[in-house]
Write a protein that holds these residues in place. Sequence first.
Motif, mmCIF file in Angstrom:
data_model
loop_
_atom_site.group_PDB
_atom_site.id
_atom_site.type_symbol
_atom_site.label_atom_id
_atom_site.label_comp_id
_atom_site.label_asym_id
_atom_site.label_seq_id
_atom_site.Cartn_x
_atom_site.Cartn_y
_atom_site.Cartn_z
ATOM 1 N N GLN A 224 0.840 -1.192 0.000
ATOM 2 C CA GLN A 224 0.000 0.000 0.000
ATOM 3 C C GLN A 224 0.875 1.243 0.000
ATOM 4 O OE1 GLN A 224 -2.312 -0.347 3.643
ATOM 5 N NE2 GLN A 224 -0.735 0.698 4.823
ATOM 6 N N LYS A 225 0.262 2.380 -0.321
ATOM 7 C CA LYS A 225 1.018 3.635 -0.359
ATOM 8 C C LYS A 225 0.044 4.804 -0.270
ATOM 9 C CE LYS A 225 4.832 6.089 -0.884
ATOM 10 N NZ LYS A 225 4.332 7.222 -0.075
ATOM 11 N N THR A 226 0.439 5.821 0.490
ATOM 12 C CA THR A 226 -0.338 7.048 0.526
ATOM 13 C C THR A 226 -0.289 7.720 -0.846
ATOM 14 O OG1 THR A 226 0.199 7.380 2.861
ATOM 15 C CG2 THR A 226 -0.594 9.291 1.650
ATOM 16 N N VAL A 227 -1.437 8.173 -1.322
ATOM 17 C CA VAL A 227 -1.496 8.852 -2.622
ATOM 18 C C VAL A 227 -1.125 10.317 -2.415
ATOM 19 C CG1 VAL A 227 -2.917 9.436 -4.608
ATOM 20 C CG2 VAL A 227 -3.294 7.273 -3.403
ATOM 21 N N ASP A 228 0.030 10.707 -2.942
ATOM 22 C CA ASP A 228 0.525 12.072 -2.787
ATOM 23 C C ASP A 228 0.275 12.939 -4.014
ATOM 24 O OD1 ASP A 228 1.930 11.541 -0.216
ATOM 25 O OD2 ASP A 228 3.135 10.213 -1.471
ATOM 26 N N LEU A 229 0.193 12.299 -5.173
ATOM 27 C CA LEU A 229 0.114 13.039 -6.437
ATOM 28 C C LEU A 229 -0.699 12.237 -7.439
ATOM 29 C CD1 LEU A 229 1.227 15.494 -8.114
ATOM 30 C CD2 LEU A 229 3.153 14.005 -8.741
ATOM 31 N N VAL A 230 -1.510 12.930 -8.227
ATOM 32 C CA VAL A 230 -2.300 12.283 -9.282
ATOM 33 C C VAL A 230 -1.802 12.795 -10.633
ATOM 34 C CG1 VAL A 230 -4.592 11.988 -10.290
ATOM 35 C CG2 VAL A 230 -4.321 12.038 -7.798
ATOM 36 N N ILE A 231 -1.530 11.854 -11.540
ATOM 37 C CA ILE A 231 -1.158 12.197 -12.919
ATOM 38 C C ILE A 231 -2.293 11.737 -13.823
ATOM 39 C CG2 ILE A 231 0.442 11.828 -14.818
ATOM 40 C CD1 ILE A 231 1.735 13.376 -12.618
ATOM 41 N N ILE A 274 9.833 9.095 -17.579
ATOM 42 C CA ILE A 274 10.744 10.157 -17.129
ATOM 43 C C ILE A 274 9.958 11.379 -16.657
ATOM 44 C CG2 ILE A 274 12.482 11.806 -17.903
ATOM 45 C CD1 ILE A 274 13.690 9.674 -19.631
ATOM 46 N N ILE A 275 8.896 11.728 -17.371
ATOM 47 C CA ILE A 275 8.076 12.873 -16.980
ATOM 48 C C ILE A 275 7.492 12.649 -15.585
ATOM 49 C CG2 ILE A 275 5.951 14.136 -17.494
ATOM 50 C CD1 ILE A 275 6.555 13.689 -20.466
ATOM 51 N N MET A 276 7.041 11.409 -15.321
ATOM 52 C CA MET A 276 6.467 11.119 -14.004
ATOM 53 C C MET A 276 7.536 11.120 -12.913
ATOM 54 S SD MET A 276 3.471 8.359 -14.733
ATOM 55 C CE MET A 276 2.251 8.693 -16.005
ATOM 56 N N GLU A 277 8.734 10.681 -13.234
ATOM 57 C CA GLU A 277 9.822 10.767 -12.268
ATOM 58 C C GLU A 277 10.084 12.224 -11.897
ATOM 59 O OE1 GLU A 277 12.779 6.959 -13.009
ATOM 60 O OE2 GLU A 277 13.065 8.770 -14.219
ATOM 61 N N ILE A 278 10.120 13.093 -12.908
ATOM 62 C CA ILE A 278 10.361 14.515 -12.669
ATOM 63 C C ILE A 278 9.215 15.117 -11.852
ATOM 64 C CG2 ILE A 278 10.606 16.771 -13.759
ATOM 65 C CD1 ILE A 278 13.058 14.932 -13.955
ATOM 66 N N ALA A 279 7.977 14.729 -12.192
ATOM 67 C CA ALA A 279 6.819 15.242 -11.455
ATOM 68 C C ALA A 279 6.888 14.833 -9.984
ATOM 69 C CB ALA A 279 5.530 14.733 -12.092
ATOM 70 N N ALA A 280 7.300 13.580 -9.731
ATOM 71 C CA ALA A 280 7.409 13.095 -8.353
ATOM 72 C C ALA A 280 8.513 13.830 -7.597
ATOM 73 C CB ALA A 280 7.671 11.583 -8.351
ATOM 74 N N MET A 281 9.661 14.000 -8.238
ATOM 75 C CA MET A 281 10.766 14.709 -7.589
ATOM 76 C C MET A 281 10.404 16.168 -7.336
ATOM 77 S SD MET A 281 14.301 13.191 -9.231
ATOM 78 C CE MET A 281 13.870 13.421 -10.955
ATOM 79 N N ASN A 282 9.708 16.777 -8.287
ATOM 80 C CA ASN A 282 9.301 18.175 -8.130
ATOM 81 C C ASN A 282 8.296 18.318 -6.990
ATOM 82 O OD1 ASN A 282 9.459 20.935 -9.125
ATOM 83 N ND2 ASN A 282 7.335 20.661 -9.770
ATOM 84 N N HIS A 283 7.397 17.343 -6.875
ATOM 85 C CA HIS A 283 6.406 17.353 -5.791
ATOM 86 C C HIS A 283 7.106 17.265 -4.440
ATOM 87 C CE1 HIS A 283 2.500 16.609 -3.872
ATOM 88 N NE2 HIS A 283 3.136 15.708 -3.143
#
Length: 309
Positions: A224-231, A274-283
């Motif tokens: 399981q994982k807390t949802v921090d960001l939605v793409i 890669i875009i999602m990796e960047i989005a996660a790191m930016n978040h």
Amino acid sequence: MKKVTVKHLTNKFKLGIFWGESILKDKYITVKDISRPALELAGYDAYYPKKRIQVLGKTELTFLASLDRAVQKERFKNLLLESVPCIILTRGFKPTNDMLDLAAKSQIPILGTDRTTTDFIALSTDLLDRDLAPTKTIHGVLVDIYGVGVLIKGQSGIGKSETALELIKRGHRLVSDDAVELRGIRERAIVGAAPKVLEHLLEIRGVGLINVVSLFGTGCVRSQKTVDLVINLEHWDEKKSYERLGLDRHFFTVLGVDIEMHTIPVAPGRNLAIIMEIAAMNHRAKKLGTNTPEDFTNNLNALIKGDEK
């Protein structure tokens, strides 16, 4: 309304049963909060939380024992209202015969544990938080990217599972593919998990179902994982204006909780992983206090004001 049986709680924590074994499956817990009656034992019960589990520890039972027997019976009887799921004694304490008689008359189970009061309340609250939390199942993929729980949404066939596969190959972890069970928990957080039947499975169109654990190992999944960001993935629309600087914030609302959301247009040649990796790191950077769009805007405004002078 979600509910949990007292029998489930008893089995989970291996509670001792002093009275009421035959009715445990018929007694329901509907409130996740636990009550530790204090003022009620002193005779003030105007705000008695009668729908909660009632836990009596060393302090409560010692105080009760200090009272006259008739007063003890009266105060304990006042706890045994019909809507009370059960009474639980901690630290290995045993109920008196009067308690057992009153419980039998009121049809309220009395249970016991050797755990300390604080430990038992913490454990049972955590259990009830999970079991009584509001839930919703949605279509999507949940992945852990650099410790950020990213829920990938989008219409069927847009590439959610394929993107998740690429992320797994890059060392990130799958939580659930196709369907995600969401639960609202404390502090307005949403936790996602996979339905039992879909655990560790990923559907790749043209190939079929694959078992991520069998192919990539146990390190590539989590339960399981807390949802921090939605793409949100959508097909590129040339007529639509997409976010360029990241100043405007958008949210996905589920179970009453607003979660930050980015809409990513899908087009040939775009590397979504890669875009999602960047989005996660930016978040994550924003959580740590670094907000590049705001910094850029502030610097630009300062530069413009400097030129005007």
